[in-house]
Motif scaffolding. Sequence first.
Motif, PDB file in Angstrom:
ATOM      1  N   GLY A   1      -8.727   2.425  -7.704  1.00 35.73           N
ATOM      2  CA  GLY A   1      -7.308   1.864  -7.285  1.00 35.73           C
ATOM      3  C   GLY A   1      -6.175   2.828  -7.537  1.00 35.73           C
ATOM      4  N   LYS A   2      -5.266   3.000  -6.851  1.00 36.05           N
ATOM      5  CA  LYS A   2      -4.041   3.857  -7.069  1.00 36.05           C
ATOM      6  C   LYS A   2      -2.947   3.338  -7.049  1.00 36.05           C
ATOM      7  CE  LYS A   2      -2.485   8.445  -6.709  1.00 36.05           C
ATOM      8  NZ  LYS A   2      -3.200   9.646  -6.673  1.00 36.05           N
ATOM      9  N   GLY A   3      -1.937   3.082  -7.579  1.00 41.15           N
ATOM     10  CA  GLY A   3      -0.579   2.435  -7.765  1.00 41.15           C
ATOM     11  C   GLY A   3       0.253   2.940  -8.728  1.00 41.15           C
ATOM     12  N   HIS A   4       0.039   3.569  -9.867  1.00 42.04           N
ATOM     13  CA  HIS A   4       0.852   4.168 -10.862  1.00 42.04           C
ATOM     14  C   HIS A   4       1.592   5.559 -10.491  1.00 42.04           C
ATOM     15  CE1 HIS A   4       0.050   1.584 -14.170  1.00 42.04           C
ATOM     16  NE2 HIS A   4      -1.080   1.389 -13.941  1.00 42.04           N
ATOM     17  N   SER A   5       2.573   5.860 -10.835  1.00 41.51           N
ATOM     18  CA  SER A   5       3.199   6.981 -10.747  1.00 41.51           C
ATOM     19  C   SER A   5       3.309   8.241 -11.655  1.00 41.51           C
ATOM     20  CB  SER A   5       4.885   6.631  -9.942  1.00 41.51           C
ATOM     21  OG  SER A   5       5.449   5.955 -11.148  1.00 41.51           O
TER      22      SER A   5
END
Length: 71
Positions: A36-40
């Motif tokens: 999962g990807k969501g952090h900047s």
Amino acid sequence: MTCLDIEMAGTHFVSGGADKNVNVWHYDNGKLVSSGKGHSGTINKVRISPDQNTVVSVGSEGGIFMWQLST
């Protein structure tokens, strides 16, 4: 990879790092189960909940994400 947590049952582990991905891996064969990807920013901490249904991740940008683990 900057952080890691192992599931209590020992079948999966979760990792996070500078690539900003939260990855779930199969413990025995080392294969990636999901991502999962969501952090900047870099992920500094990951933790699997005691009921093993949720992963919590904390990023350097201050974001706190909750990820539901599929069964």
